[in-house]
Design a protein around this motif. Structure first.
Motif, PDB file in Angstrom:
ATOM      1  N   ASP A 171      80.086  25.712  36.082  1.00  0.00           N
ATOM      2  CA  ASP A 171      79.078  26.153  35.108  1.00  0.00           C
ATOM      3  C   ASP A 171      79.524  27.275  34.180  1.00  0.00           C
ATOM      4  O   ASP A 171      78.758  27.700  33.331  1.00  0.00           O
ATOM      5  CB  ASP A 171      77.778  26.604  35.806  1.00  0.00           C
ATOM      6  N   ASP A 172      80.767  27.783  34.325  1.00  0.00           N
ATOM      7  CA  ASP A 172      81.121  28.938  33.500  1.00  0.00           C
ATOM      8  C   ASP A 172      82.527  28.868  32.929  1.00  0.00           C
ATOM      9  O   ASP A 172      83.117  29.896  32.610  1.00  0.00           O
ATOM     10  CB  ASP A 172      80.948  30.222  34.310  1.00  0.00           C
ATOM     11  N   GLY A 173      83.092  27.670  32.826  1.00  0.00           N
ATOM     12  CA  GLY A 173      84.357  27.537  32.129  1.00  0.00           C
ATOM     13  C   GLY A 173      85.577  27.902  32.953  1.00  0.00           C
ATOM     14  O   GLY A 173      85.560  27.894  34.179  1.00  0.00           O
ATOM     15  N   ILE A 174      86.636  28.266  32.249  1.00  0.00           N
ATOM     16  CA  ILE A 174      87.907  28.600  32.878  1.00  0.00           C
ATOM     17  C   ILE A 174      88.319  30.018  32.491  1.00  0.00           C
ATOM     18  O   ILE A 174      88.139  30.434  31.348  1.00  0.00           O
ATOM     19  CB  ILE A 174      88.999  27.585  32.481  1.00  0.00           C
ATOM     20  N   TYR A 175      88.807  30.765  33.465  1.00  0.00           N
ATOM     21  CA  TYR A 175      89.210  32.148  33.250  1.00  0.00           C
ATOM     22  C   TYR A 175      90.704  32.303  33.455  1.00  0.00           C
ATOM     23  O   TYR A 175      91.288  31.682  34.350  1.00  0.00           O
ATOM     24  CB  TYR A 175      88.502  33.085  34.232  1.00  0.00           C
ATOM     25  N   ASP A 187      84.531  26.043  25.347  1.00  0.00           N
ATOM     26  CA  ASP A 187      84.595  25.231  24.135  1.00  0.00           C
ATOM     27  C   ASP A 187      83.199  25.135  23.541  1.00  0.00           C
ATOM     28  O   ASP A 187      82.438  24.242  23.865  1.00  0.00           O
ATOM     29  CB  ASP A 187      85.146  23.840  24.461  1.00  0.00           C
ATOM     30  N   GLU A 188      82.855  26.071  22.671  1.00  0.00           N
ATOM     31  CA  GLU A 188      81.526  26.105  22.070  1.00  0.00           C
ATOM     32  C   GLU A 188      81.422  25.165  20.874  1.00  0.00           C
ATOM     33  O   GLU A 188      80.343  24.930  20.352  1.00  0.00           O
ATOM     34  CB  GLU A 188      81.197  27.539  21.619  1.00  0.00           C
ATOM     35  N   LYS A 245      80.878  34.244  40.361  1.00  0.00           N
ATOM     36  CA  LYS A 245      81.319  32.948  39.871  1.00  0.00           C
ATOM     37  C   LYS A 245      81.685  32.042  41.044  1.00  0.00           C
ATOM     38  O   LYS A 245      82.224  32.507  42.047  1.00  0.00           O
ATOM     39  CB  LYS A 245      82.545  33.095  38.964  1.00  0.00           C
ATOM     40  N   LYS A 246      81.414  30.746  40.910  1.00  0.00           N
ATOM     41  CA  LYS A 246      81.862  29.783  41.911  1.00  0.00           C
ATOM     42  C   LYS A 246      83.191  29.207  41.444  1.00  0.00           C
ATOM     43  O   LYS A 246      83.260  28.434  40.502  1.00  0.00           O
ATOM     44  CB  LYS A 246      80.830  28.673  42.104  1.00  0.00           C
ATOM     45  N   VAL A 247      84.285  29.610  42.096  1.00  0.00           N
ATOM     46  CA  VAL A 247      85.630  29.188  41.727  1.00  0.00           C
ATOM     47  C   VAL A 247      85.998  27.941  42.519  1.00  0.00           C
ATOM     48  O   VAL A 247      85.891  27.919  43.749  1.00  0.00           O
ATOM     49  CB  VAL A 247      86.643  30.314  41.993  1.00  0.00           C
ATOM     50  N   THR A 248      86.432  26.885  41.806  1.00  0.00           N
ATOM     51  CA  THR A 248      86.763  25.622  42.471  1.00  0.00           C
ATOM     52  C   THR A 248      88.257  25.462  42.720  1.00  0.00           C
ATOM     53  O   THR A 248      88.655  24.769  43.637  1.00  0.00           O
ATOM     54  CB  THR A 248      86.254  24.436  41.638  1.00  0.00           C
ATOM     55  N   SER A 286      80.564  19.347  25.508  1.00  0.00           N
ATOM     56  CA  SER A 286      81.510  19.912  26.452  1.00  0.00           C
ATOM     57  C   SER A 286      80.777  20.520  27.632  1.00  0.00           C
ATOM     58  O   SER A 286      79.670  21.035  27.520  1.00  0.00           O
ATOM     59  CB  SER A 286      82.374  20.976  25.771  1.00  0.00           C
ATOM     60  N   SER A 287      81.439  20.476  28.790  1.00  0.00           N
ATOM     61  CA  SER A 287      80.867  21.021  30.011  1.00  0.00           C
ATOM     62  C   SER A 287      81.707  22.203  30.478  1.00  0.00           C
ATOM     63  O   SER A 287      82.916  22.253  30.247  1.00  0.00           O
ATOM     64  CB  SER A 287      80.841  19.946  31.100  1.00  0.00           C
ATOM     65  N   ASN A 288      81.077  23.156  31.130  1.00  0.00           N
ATOM     66  CA  ASN A 288      81.792  24.279  31.715  1.00  0.00           C
ATOM     67  C   ASN A 288      82.021  24.088  33.207  1.00  0.00           C
ATOM     68  O   ASN A 288      82.415  25.023  33.898  1.00  0.00           O
ATOM     69  CB  ASN A 288      81.036  25.591  31.457  1.00  0.00           C
ATOM     70  N   ASN A 289      81.750  22.886  33.732  1.00  0.00           N
ATOM     71  CA  ASN A 289      82.061  22.574  35.128  1.00  0.00           C
ATOM     72  C   ASN A 289      83.498  22.070  35.191  1.00  0.00           C
ATOM     73  O   ASN A 289      83.763  20.893  34.952  1.00  0.00           O
ATOM     74  CB  ASN A 289      81.103  21.518  35.679  1.00  0.00           C
ATOM     75  N   ILE A 290      84.433  22.948  35.501  1.00  0.00           N
ATOM     76  CA  ILE A 290      85.853  22.625  35.476  1.00  0.00           C
ATOM     77  C   ILE A 290      86.260  21.998  36.809  1.00  0.00           C
ATOM     78  O   ILE A 290      86.052  22.591  37.864  1.00  0.00           O
ATOM     79  CB  ILE A 290      86.698  23.881  35.187  1.00  0.00           C
ATOM     80  N   THR A 291      86.847  20.807  36.750  1.00  0.00           N
ATOM     81  CA  THR A 291      87.149  20.059  37.969  1.00  0.00           C
ATOM     82  C   THR A 291      88.642  19.896  38.231  1.00  0.00           C
ATOM     83  O   THR A 291      89.030  19.467  39.317  1.00  0.00           O
ATOM     84  CB  THR A 291      86.499  18.664  37.903  1.00  0.00           C
ATOM     85  N   ALA A 292      89.508  20.211  37.258  1.00  0.00           N
ATOM     86  CA  ALA A 292      90.958  20.077  37.456  1.00  0.00           C
ATOM     87  C   ALA A 292      91.678  21.009  36.499  1.00  0.00           C
ATOM     88  O   ALA A 292      91.194  21.292  35.393  1.00  0.00           O
ATOM     89  CB  ALA A 292      91.405  18.636  37.223  1.00  0.00           C
TER      90      ALA A 292
END
Length: 208
Positions: free
Chosen positions: A20-24, A36-37, A1-4, A42-48
């Protein structure tokens, strides 16, 4: 996973934003992924990501969606619309009164009970936000603003003509602003670069 980005809450749970994979979330015994299906946009690119004092975890994505997960598991959803469909949530902060300040590509918003109002005086993309009780400090590519929650149309502007990328406050209540050339503070209205006195600080400051 790419963690931001990530943080740890007071219960010891780690929260991770990913591309691309939501929040864990990672409790002590298992990991859980939230996606959020229910909303096709909704996007799984979490930015904040941000945790409020009440325990609600808020996270925003690159399409202007602001989601919240309360301690009881209830999900909250808000959306900041964009003309071109690309409106990243860049910062989320909670005030002492439980209200929200949200920064996106298209501006700064103040929310009470999830009813948001755009601050029209802040017309460029916020780079960082910092809550000061009910008020907020906001940095952009050329200004630092202070906005009062009680007078949303009254904005104090410091025209510095420098790009600031980080904000923080020390124990004496002094606000510090980090930019691409060093670090400044509110004591002198952000005029002097402390990097000129301390060469190790004369660099790009990305976090305070």
């Amino acid at each position: 996973k790419k963690v931001t980005s990530m943080f740890e809450d007071h219960q010891g749970t780690f929260w991770f934003c990913t591309m691309d994979d939501g929040i864990y979330s990672l409790p002590t015994n298992a990991s859980v992924v939230y996606r959020d299906e229910r909303h096709e946009n909704s996007s799984n690119n979490i930015t904040a990501i941000h945790r409020s004092p009440s325990g609600t975890v808020y996270f925003g994505d690159d399409e202007g969606n602001l989601n919240g997960i309360t301690p009881t598991g209830k999900q909250l959803v808000d959306h900041f619309y964009s003309v071109d469909g690309y409106n990243r949530v860049l910062g989320i902060q909670t005030t002492e009164g439980g209200n929200l300040w949200v920064a996106t590509d298209e501006g700064l918003y103040y929310g009470q009970r999830h009813r948001f109002r755009k601050i029209k005086s802040v017309i460029t993309t916020p780079k960082a936000i910092l809550v000061d009780r009910e008020d907020v400090w906001c940095s952009t590519s050329a200004h630092i603003y202070r906005v009062s929650a009680s007078r949303l149309d009254t904005v104090t502007s410091f025209a510095i003509q420098k790009r600031f990328t980080a904000l923080g406050k020390d124990g004496e209540g002094i606000v510090w602003a980090g930019g691409i050339e060093g670090i400044y503070c509110s004591r002198d209205s952000f005029r002097s670069n402390r990097g000129e006195k301390y060469p190790q600080l004369c660099t790009r400051i990305v976090s305070i």
